[in-house]
Design a protein around this motif. Structure first.
Motif, PDB file in Angstrom:
ATOM      1  N   GLY B   3      34.746  25.254  47.080  1.00  0.00           N
ATOM      2  CA  GLY B   3      34.258  24.623  48.094  1.00  0.00           C
ATOM      3  C   GLY B   3      32.545  24.041  48.371  1.00  0.00           C
ATOM      4  O   GLY B   3      31.610  24.382  47.389  1.00  0.00           O
ATOM      5  N   VAL B   4      32.967  23.637  49.270  1.00  0.00           N
ATOM      6  CA  VAL B   4      31.732  23.268  50.131  1.00  0.00           C
ATOM      7  C   VAL B   4      30.786  24.816  50.624  1.00  0.00           C
ATOM      8  O   VAL B   4      31.225  26.154  50.933  1.00  0.00           O
ATOM      9  CB  VAL B   4      32.150  22.627  51.080  1.00  0.00           C
ATOM     10  N   ASP B  24      26.093  22.334  50.203  1.00  0.00           N
ATOM     11  CA  ASP B  24      26.643  21.888  48.941  1.00  0.00           C
ATOM     12  C   ASP B  24      28.011  21.360  48.770  1.00  0.00           C
ATOM     13  O   ASP B  24      29.111  22.026  49.106  1.00  0.00           O
ATOM     14  CB  ASP B  24      26.743  22.666  47.510  1.00  0.00           C
ATOM     15  N   PRO B  25      27.776  20.025  48.851  1.00  0.00           N
ATOM     16  CA  PRO B  25      29.508  19.683  49.107  1.00  0.00           C
ATOM     17  C   PRO B  25      30.324  19.903  47.797  1.00  0.00           C
ATOM     18  O   PRO B  25      30.199  20.549  46.891  1.00  0.00           O
ATOM     19  CB  PRO B  25      29.585  18.378  49.219  1.00  0.00           C
ATOM     20  N   ILE B  26      31.727  19.354  47.861  1.00  0.00           N
ATOM     21  CA  ILE B  26      32.230  19.748  46.823  1.00  0.00           C
ATOM     22  C   ILE B  26      31.899  18.361  45.431  1.00  0.00           C
ATOM     23  O   ILE B  26      32.071  17.311  46.442  1.00  0.00           O
ATOM     24  CB  ILE B  26      34.223  19.713  47.251  1.00  0.00           C
ATOM     25  N   SER B  27      32.260  19.012  43.994  1.00  0.00           N
ATOM     26  CA  SER B  27      31.792  17.333  43.611  1.00  0.00           C
ATOM     27  C   SER B  27      32.557  16.099  43.623  1.00  0.00           C
ATOM     28  O   SER B  27      33.965  16.850  43.930  1.00  0.00           O
ATOM     29  CB  SER B  27      31.970  18.492  41.877  1.00  0.00           C
ATOM     30  N   ALA B  88      23.587  28.335  67.017  1.00  0.00           N
ATOM     31  CA  ALA B  88      25.143  27.717  67.036  1.00  0.00           C
ATOM     32  C   ALA B  88      25.275  28.208  65.734  1.00  0.00           C
ATOM     33  O   ALA B  88      24.045  28.170  64.623  1.00  0.00           O
ATOM     34  CB  ALA B  88      24.960  26.187  67.383  1.00  0.00           C
ATOM     35  N   VAL B  89      26.712  27.816  65.567  1.00  0.00           N
ATOM     36  CA  VAL B  89      27.095  27.843  63.735  1.00  0.00           C
ATOM     37  C   VAL B  89      27.193  26.300  63.341  1.00  0.00           C
ATOM     38  O   VAL B  89      27.772  25.936  63.761  1.00  0.00           O
ATOM     39  CB  VAL B  89      28.339  28.237  63.129  1.00  0.00           C
ATOM     40  N   TYR B  90      26.784  26.379  62.168  1.00  0.00           N
ATOM     41  CA  TYR B  90      25.959  24.553  61.577  1.00  0.00           C
ATOM     42  C   TYR B  90      26.498  24.717  60.829  1.00  0.00           C
ATOM     43  O   TYR B  90      26.666  25.296  59.701  1.00  0.00           O
ATOM     44  CB  TYR B  90      25.272  24.409  61.592  1.00  0.00           C
ATOM     45  N   LEU B  91      28.477  23.849  61.029  1.00  0.00           N
ATOM     46  CA  LEU B  91      29.328  23.536  59.672  1.00  0.00           C
ATOM     47  C   LEU B  91      28.953  22.148  59.128  1.00  0.00           C
ATOM     48  O   LEU B  91      28.747  21.119  59.358  1.00  0.00           O
ATOM     49  CB  LEU B  91      30.386  24.090  60.982  1.00  0.00           C
ATOM     50  N   GLU B 101      40.792  14.009  54.256  1.00  0.00           N
ATOM     51  CA  GLU B 101      40.552  15.486  54.843  1.00  0.00           C
ATOM     52  C   GLU B 101      39.425  15.024  54.744  1.00  0.00           C
ATOM     53  O   GLU B 101      38.795  15.573  53.281  1.00  0.00           O
ATOM     54  CB  GLU B 101      42.145  15.972  54.014  1.00  0.00           C
ATOM     55  N   GLN B 102      38.576  16.476  55.591  1.00  0.00           N
ATOM     56  CA  GLN B 102      37.555  17.247  55.828  1.00  0.00           C
ATOM     57  C   GLN B 102      37.467  18.188  55.119  1.00  0.00           C
ATOM     58  O   GLN B 102      38.024  19.181  55.875  1.00  0.00           O
ATOM     59  CB  GLN B 102      36.880  17.051  57.070  1.00  0.00           C
ATOM     60  N   PHE B 103      36.488  18.839  53.873  1.00  0.00           N
ATOM     61  CA  PHE B 103      36.953  20.107  53.692  1.00  0.00           C
ATOM     62  C   PHE B 103      35.840  20.809  54.094  1.00  0.00           C
ATOM     63  O   PHE B 103      34.595  20.923  53.925  1.00  0.00           O
ATOM     64  CB  PHE B 103      37.571  20.610  52.376  1.00  0.00           C
ATOM     65  N   PHE B 104      35.693  22.260  55.214  1.00  0.00           N
ATOM     66  CA  PHE B 104      34.386  22.889  55.771  1.00  0.00           C
ATOM     67  C   PHE B 104      34.412  23.812  54.526  1.00  0.00           C
ATOM     68  O   PHE B 104      34.494  24.674  54.389  1.00  0.00           O
ATOM     69  CB  PHE B 104      34.669  23.005  56.750  1.00  0.00           C
ATOM     70  N   GLY B 105      32.488  24.415  55.157  1.00  0.00           N
ATOM     71  CA  GLY B 105      32.106  25.265  54.367  1.00  0.00           C
ATOM     72  C   GLY B 105      31.788  25.983  55.198  1.00  0.00           C
ATOM     73  O   GLY B 105      32.541  26.160  56.230  1.00  0.00           O
ATOM     74  N   PRO B 106      31.162  27.269  54.654  1.00  0.00           N
ATOM     75  CA  PRO B 106      31.265  28.934  55.074  1.00  0.00           C
ATOM     76  C   PRO B 106      30.609  29.248  56.830  1.00  0.00           C
ATOM     77  O   PRO B 106      30.736  29.654  57.742  1.00  0.00           O
ATOM     78  CB  PRO B 106      31.355  29.552  54.606  1.00  0.00           C
ATOM     79  N   GLY B 107      29.793  27.601  56.878  1.00  0.00           N
ATOM     80  CA  GLY B 107      29.028  27.520  58.030  1.00  0.00           C
ATOM     81  C   GLY B 107      27.545  28.203  58.234  1.00  0.00           C
ATOM     82  O   GLY B 107      26.845  29.597  57.500  1.00  0.00           O
TER      83      GLY B 107
END
Lengths: 112, 113
Positions: B3-4, B24-27, B88-91, B101-107
């Protein structure tokens, strides 16, 4: 400026009950998303709604979109404790490209 | 598949220091987004990269914030002269083109002391 409003913001319900979370938005859009967030975690995609009248269901959750009313609903059927989380709706404004504008979130607590 | 991913997961810094946050985004995903989540402001858009197009920087709150995306993949969000309100939490999120469809990383949880 696009505004996205959810209600309720806090919802405490008993297991087995049904309830609906509402998401209103202020400008034209035909793309609406629902996300779930557990405490300390990131956002998990639940539903992507891309047209008027779209309805999607996954387990005890069902989401719908009415673009004319600028309203989406997230319906919870026979709630269970595992559904406790914060639920966000997010909208893509037609003129904004792809960026998401989020609602404030609904913090759901399901009590045994 | 992977994932991200984001790093670091937590960052504590002193007011006035610069910080760099990595995503690092999803490939294969061509679009990359930065958002931040704070108690007072909820979830806010910061910046959006799509392929080789000029980024949409309209959500950056001040000129202390900047971001770049190298080679259409990894992105770095830089905050200069950090202030306490930057805590803050940066996502980071990524998506394909088309209805995204946006896939989020853990932040990254940033705390400015």
């Amino acid at each position: 400026e696009l505004k996205v409003e959810q209600n309720p913001l806090f919802l405490s319900m008993q297991e087995g009950k049904n309830y609906t979370i509402y998401c209103n938005y202020s400008t034209t859009s035909d793309r609406l998303y629902w996300y779930r967030q557990d405490p300390g975690k990131s956002l998990e995609s639940l539903f992507v709604l891309l047209s008027n009248g779209a309805v999607k269901q996954e387990g005890r959750l069902m989401a719908s979109l009415d673009t004319k009313a600028r309203l989406s609903t997230l319906h919870i059927t026979a709630a269970v404790h595992d559904l406790s989380a914060t639920y966000f709706c997010a909208v893509v404004e037609e003129t904004s490209g792809s960026r998401l504008t989020f609602g404030e979130g609904t913090q759901l607590t399901v009590n045994p | 598949g992977a994932g991200v991913s984001q790093s670091p997961s937590n960052k504590v810094t002193e007011k006035g220091k610069d910080v760099e946050l990595r995503c690092d985004p999803i490939s294969g995903h061509t679009a990359l987004y930065w958002y931040r989540q704070s108690l007072g402001q909820g979830l806010e858009f910061l910046i959006y990269f799509q392929g080789n197009s000029a980024p949409d920087k309209s959500g950056l709150p001040s000129d202390r914030f900047s971001a770049e995306r190298t080679g259409g993949s990894v992105s770095t969000l830089t905050i200069q002269r950090t202030q306490q309100e930057d805590s803050a939490v940066y996502l980071c999120a990524s998506s394909f083109t088309g209805p995204p469809e946006q896939f989020f990383g853990p932040g990254t949880r940033l705390t400015v002391l």
